[in-house]
Write a protein that holds these residues in place. Structure first.
Motif, short mmCIF file in Angstrom:
data_model
loop_
_atom_site.label_atom_id
_atom_site.label_comp_id
_atom_site.label_asym_id
_atom_site.label_seq_id
_atom_site.Cartn_x
_atom_site.Cartn_y
_atom_site.Cartn_z
N LEU A 168 5.24 40.79 -58.56
CA LEU A 168 5.01 39.96 -59.74
C LEU A 168 3.84 40.47 -60.59
CD1 LEU A 168 6.18 37.29 -60.88
CD2 LEU A 168 4.46 36.07 -59.58
N ALA A 169 3.07 41.39 -60.02
CA ALA A 169 1.90 41.89 -60.76
C ALA A 169 2.33 42.76 -61.94
CB ALA A 169 1.00 42.70 -59.82
N PHE A 170 3.53 43.31 -61.88
CA PHE A 170 4.02 44.15 -62.99
C PHE A 170 5.06 43.35 -63.76
CE2 PHE A 170 2.92 47.00 -59.43
CZ PHE A 170 1.86 47.68 -60.03
N GLN A 171 4.74 43.01 -65.01
CA GLN A 171 5.59 42.05 -65.70
C GLN A 171 6.28 42.59 -66.94
OE1 GLN A 171 3.67 38.32 -66.32
NE2 GLN A 171 3.34 38.01 -64.13
N GLY A 172 5.84 43.73 -67.45
CA GLY A 172 6.46 44.25 -68.67
C GLY A 172 6.18 43.31 -69.84
N VAL A 173 4.90 43.29 -70.27
CA VAL A 173 4.50 42.39 -71.36
C VAL A 173 4.32 43.21 -72.64
CG1 VAL A 173 2.72 40.79 -72.16
CG2 VAL A 173 3.42 40.78 -69.75
N PHE A 174 4.96 42.78 -73.72
CA PHE A 174 4.97 43.53 -74.98
C PHE A 174 4.71 42.59 -76.16
CE2 PHE A 174 7.66 45.75 -71.93
CZ PHE A 174 7.11 47.02 -71.97
N PRO A 175 4.33 43.18 -77.31
CA PRO A 175 4.03 42.33 -78.47
C PRO A 175 5.24 41.53 -78.94
CG PRO A 175 3.42 44.64 -78.88
CD PRO A 175 4.15 44.60 -77.58
N PRO A 176 4.99 40.41 -79.60
CA PRO A 176 6.09 39.53 -80.00
C PRO A 176 7.11 40.19 -80.94
CG PRO A 176 3.95 38.57 -80.61
CD PRO A 176 3.67 39.85 -79.89
N GLU A 192 10.10 27.87 -73.11
CA GLU A 192 11.38 27.75 -72.40
C GLU A 192 12.22 28.97 -72.76
OE1 GLU A 192 12.26 24.27 -70.90
OE2 GLU A 192 10.11 24.56 -70.87
N GLY A 193 11.74 30.15 -72.45
CA GLY A 193 12.45 31.38 -72.82
C GLY A 193 11.65 32.60 -72.41
N VAL A 194 11.57 33.57 -73.31
CA VAL A 194 10.97 34.86 -72.95
C VAL A 194 9.47 34.95 -73.25
CG1 VAL A 194 13.19 36.01 -73.40
CG2 VAL A 194 11.43 36.00 -75.19
N GLU A 195 8.94 33.91 -73.86
CA GLU A 195 7.54 33.95 -74.29
C GLU A 195 6.59 33.74 -73.10
OE1 GLU A 195 3.79 32.01 -75.86
OE2 GLU A 195 5.33 31.05 -74.67
N TYR A 196 5.50 34.52 -73.10
CA TYR A 196 4.52 34.43 -72.01
C TYR A 196 3.14 34.57 -72.64
CZ TYR A 196 2.02 36.13 -67.79
OH TYR A 196 1.14 36.33 -66.75
N TYR A 197 2.45 33.47 -72.78
CA TYR A 197 1.12 33.45 -73.40
C TYR A 197 1.09 34.25 -74.72
CZ TYR A 197 -0.18 31.57 -68.86
OH TYR A 197 -0.24 30.81 -67.73
N GLY A 198 2.05 33.98 -75.57
CA GLY A 198 2.06 34.60 -76.90
C GLY A 198 2.71 35.97 -76.97
N SER A 199 3.10 36.53 -75.84
CA SER A 199 3.75 37.85 -75.84
C SER A 199 5.17 37.72 -75.28
CB SER A 199 2.97 38.83 -74.97
OG SER A 199 1.70 39.06 -75.51
N LEU A 200 5.88 38.84 -75.31
CA LEU A 200 7.20 38.89 -74.67
C LEU A 200 7.02 39.45 -73.28
CD1 LEU A 200 10.35 39.25 -74.44
CD2 LEU A 200 10.05 41.42 -75.63
N SER A 201 7.46 38.71 -72.27
CA SER A 201 7.39 39.22 -70.90
C SER A 201 8.80 39.42 -70.37
CB SER A 201 6.64 38.25 -69.99
OG SER A 201 6.93 38.52 -68.63
N PHE A 202 9.09 40.66 -70.00
CA PHE A 202 10.42 40.97 -69.45
C PHE A 202 10.65 40.17 -68.16
CE2 PHE A 202 12.23 45.21 -71.15
CZ PHE A 202 11.69 45.03 -72.41
N LEU A 203 9.63 40.15 -67.29
CA LEU A 203 9.86 39.51 -65.99
C LEU A 203 9.97 37.99 -66.13
CD1 LEU A 203 10.31 40.25 -63.05
CD2 LEU A 203 7.90 39.83 -62.64
N LYS A 204 9.14 37.44 -67.02
CA LYS A 204 9.23 35.99 -67.27
C LYS A 204 10.63 35.66 -67.78
CE LYS A 204 8.67 31.84 -69.23
NZ LYS A 204 8.20 31.60 -70.55
N ALA A 205 11.15 36.52 -68.68
CA ALA A 205 12.50 36.30 -69.22
C ALA A 205 13.50 36.28 -68.07
CB ALA A 205 12.85 37.42 -70.20
N GLY A 206 13.37 37.24 -67.17
CA GLY A 206 14.29 37.29 -66.03
C GLY A 206 14.18 36.06 -65.16
N ALA A 207 12.95 35.67 -64.87
CA ALA A 207 12.75 34.52 -63.98
C ALA A 207 13.23 33.22 -64.65
CB ALA A 207 11.27 34.40 -63.61
N TYR A 208 13.13 33.18 -65.97
CA TYR A 208 13.55 31.96 -66.67
C TYR A 208 15.07 31.86 -66.76
CZ TYR A 208 14.14 28.25 -69.98
OH TYR A 208 14.56 27.07 -70.56
#
Ligand code: ADP
Length: 482
Positions: A168-176, A192-208
């Motif tokens: 989980l430490a590697f999340q793939g976080v990129f600008p919006p 409720e989607g791909v957003e993670y503290y103002g950025s786009l997180s690939f892993l958060k998107a997957g987990a969501y």
């Protein structure tokens, strides 16, 4: 009806490997196939993969959103696994590693590189695919494939998907801005989607968006629901705990077995450990250590990062070496840690061996030639080396976390009596408790009876993939029934 699974991954051993994900991506599909599942493994067309697989057949062409054109090429690996290589020279044909350039800097277009991988997986898993082969389930791995569940969510007739989290430490976080560039709907950019503290997180998107989330050990599945190891995603993961499971990785015993490991100086088995000593001597010679069959030799094979606790080993090194003992370190990573390891090597020449770099062959020799394996990771989703080392008769010293806690049984009077003791487990993750565990290991090492019992207990453990593959199949079946 035969179940079809599309397994999407950014690395696969031995073709391209930076860590445990590559080992898993090679072994789990093979174990699924052995259990009767029809699997296709989708990987990016890095030069290492294209070079290793000259017999590739064209399967499909993709011109998707703003991504460069890509083609899908098929091959069969020597073990019978069918692989689909996503060839897109503009994104994948370059030197360096899969995620970083030669200087250790992330590729600036990683969002596009792994966005394309995720997107193609989603096309293959939906009615947008023109191929006859359609998966019943898409199995995604880590952040590099994290957008697949999001793309699938917005696709037609999409297959259900599993998001496997290996770290989980590697999340793939990129600008919006990447949201639009990657062709994700604007409405997906919210909590409720791909957003993670103002950025786009690939892993958060997957987990969501995934229908099921898996991670690689039961303990880690619990730990990531708490703040300490949740990396900001603990709330989401706790909320989704009913579809979150922890399945231990297995060991590929065709690769990691001292009885048939051609990378060793001498093969050996639990019934005849004499060959292990030949490996110790070979390791001592290769690493410039004083050749001494008696002195306890500690080995570590690891990415050099804070997670893996190399700094703790460096901190206790003077006491460890004074026991006396020898130490071998194989790894690459953080520049300061590499420097500190090399300083130790110069200060204690003949007693310390350091190899900075990635060396598959040497990693097998360390597993076999060391007496004790060190794995003081601060956190460890599963960890493979501690399972390998038990198989190689090299009891590990591990921090009580994640998969380490789930696979190593601490040596004490009770566990020696019931025949389960297989290593040394310490907590908390600090230098004092590591040193204490190391002292316990050295004491046990000099007691021939205890040491032999520890080696036998570890070597007879069964970490093969069959059980884990069956657990994944159960999840796939559940998803297909929905
Ligand atoms: P992680 O995936 O977090 O790096 P794991 O223990 O799950 O850790 O898997 C690491 C894998 O990578 C093991 O197969 C290990 O032997 C291998 N490995 C790590 N560093 C090196 C290295 N420098 N040289 C060779 N193999 C390495």
């Amino acid at each position: 009806m035969i179940m079809r699974v599309l397994y999407v991954t950014s690395e696969i051993a031995p073709l391209i490997k930076t860590g445990g994900l590559a080992d898993v991506s090679a072994a789990l599909p093979a174990a699924l196939i052995a259990a009767g599942v029809d699997v296709r493994v989708l990987v990016p067309g890095y030069p290492q993969i294209l070079r290793a697989l000259p017999q590739l057949n064209d399967v499909a062409l993709f011109a998707l959103h703003d991504f460069p054109c890509a083609s899908l090429l098929a091959a069969v690996l020597p073990d019978g696994v069918r692989i689909w290589v996503l060839d897109c020279p503009e994104l994948y044909q370059r030197g360096g590693g899969p995620y970083q350039d030669e200087h250790g800097h992330d590729w600036p277009d990683n969002a596009q590189r792994f966005g394309l991988l995720s997107k193609v997986a989603a096309v293959l898993g939906s009615s947008d695919s023109s191929l006859g082969w359609k998966p019943d389930v898409v199995h995604c791995n880590d952040w590099q494939t994290g957008l697949t569940p999001a793309y699938l969510h917005f696709a037609n007739k999409a297959a259900p998907c599993v998001m496997a989290i290996h770290n989980l430490a590697f999340q793939g976080v990129f600008p919006p801005d990447c949201v639009a560039e990657l062709g994700l709907p604007a409405q997906s950019f919210q909590m409720e989607g791909v957003e993670y503290y103002g950025s786009l997180s690939f892993l958060k998107a997957g987990a969501y968006y995934a229908d099921h989330i898996s991670t690689v050990s039961p303990s880690y599945a619990e730990e990531i629901q708490d703040e300490a190891l949740g990396f900001g995603m603990q709330g989401l993961l706790a909320q989704r705990h009913e579809v979150l499971s922890g399945i231990l990785n297995g060991v590929d015993y065709t690769e990691w077995n001292p009885g048939c490991d051609t990378r060793l100086a001498q093969e050996y088995t639990a019934g005849d450990l004499r060959g292990k000593l030949a490996n110790k001597i070979e390791l001592q010679m290769r690493m410039g250590l004083r050749v001494d069959p008696e002195v306890p030799l500690f080995g570590m094979v690891s990415r050099f990062t804070f997670q893996k606790g190399l700094d703790l080993v460096l901190e206790i090194a003077p006491e460890l070496l004074a026991m006396p003992a020898q130490l071998v370190l194989l790894g690459t990573g953080d520049a300061d840690m590499q420097r500190a390891a090399l300083e130790l090597l110069h200060k204690y020449s003949g007693q310390v061996g350091v190899y900075v770099g990635f060396n598959e062959e040497l990693s097998h020799l360390v597993e076999a030639g060391a007496d004790v394996f060190l794995m003081p990771s601060r956190f460890e989703p599963c960890g493979l080396n501690q399972m390998y080392s038990q198989r190689y008769g090299t009891p590990p010293v591990v921090h009580a976390t994640g998969g380490l806690k789930d696979t190593v049984v601490d040596c004490n009077v009770a566990t020696l009596a019931d025949g389960t003791a297989s290593g040394f487990v310490f907590s908390p993750a600090d230098a004092d408790s590591l040193l204490l565990a190391v002292r316990r290991a050295v004491d046990a090492y000099y007691d021939k009876k205890i040491w032999h019992a520890l080696q036998m207990n570890g070597m007879s453990k069964d970490f093969s993939w069959g059980k884990s593959a069956a657990a994944y199949i159960e999840i796939y079946e559940r998803l297909m029934r929905r």
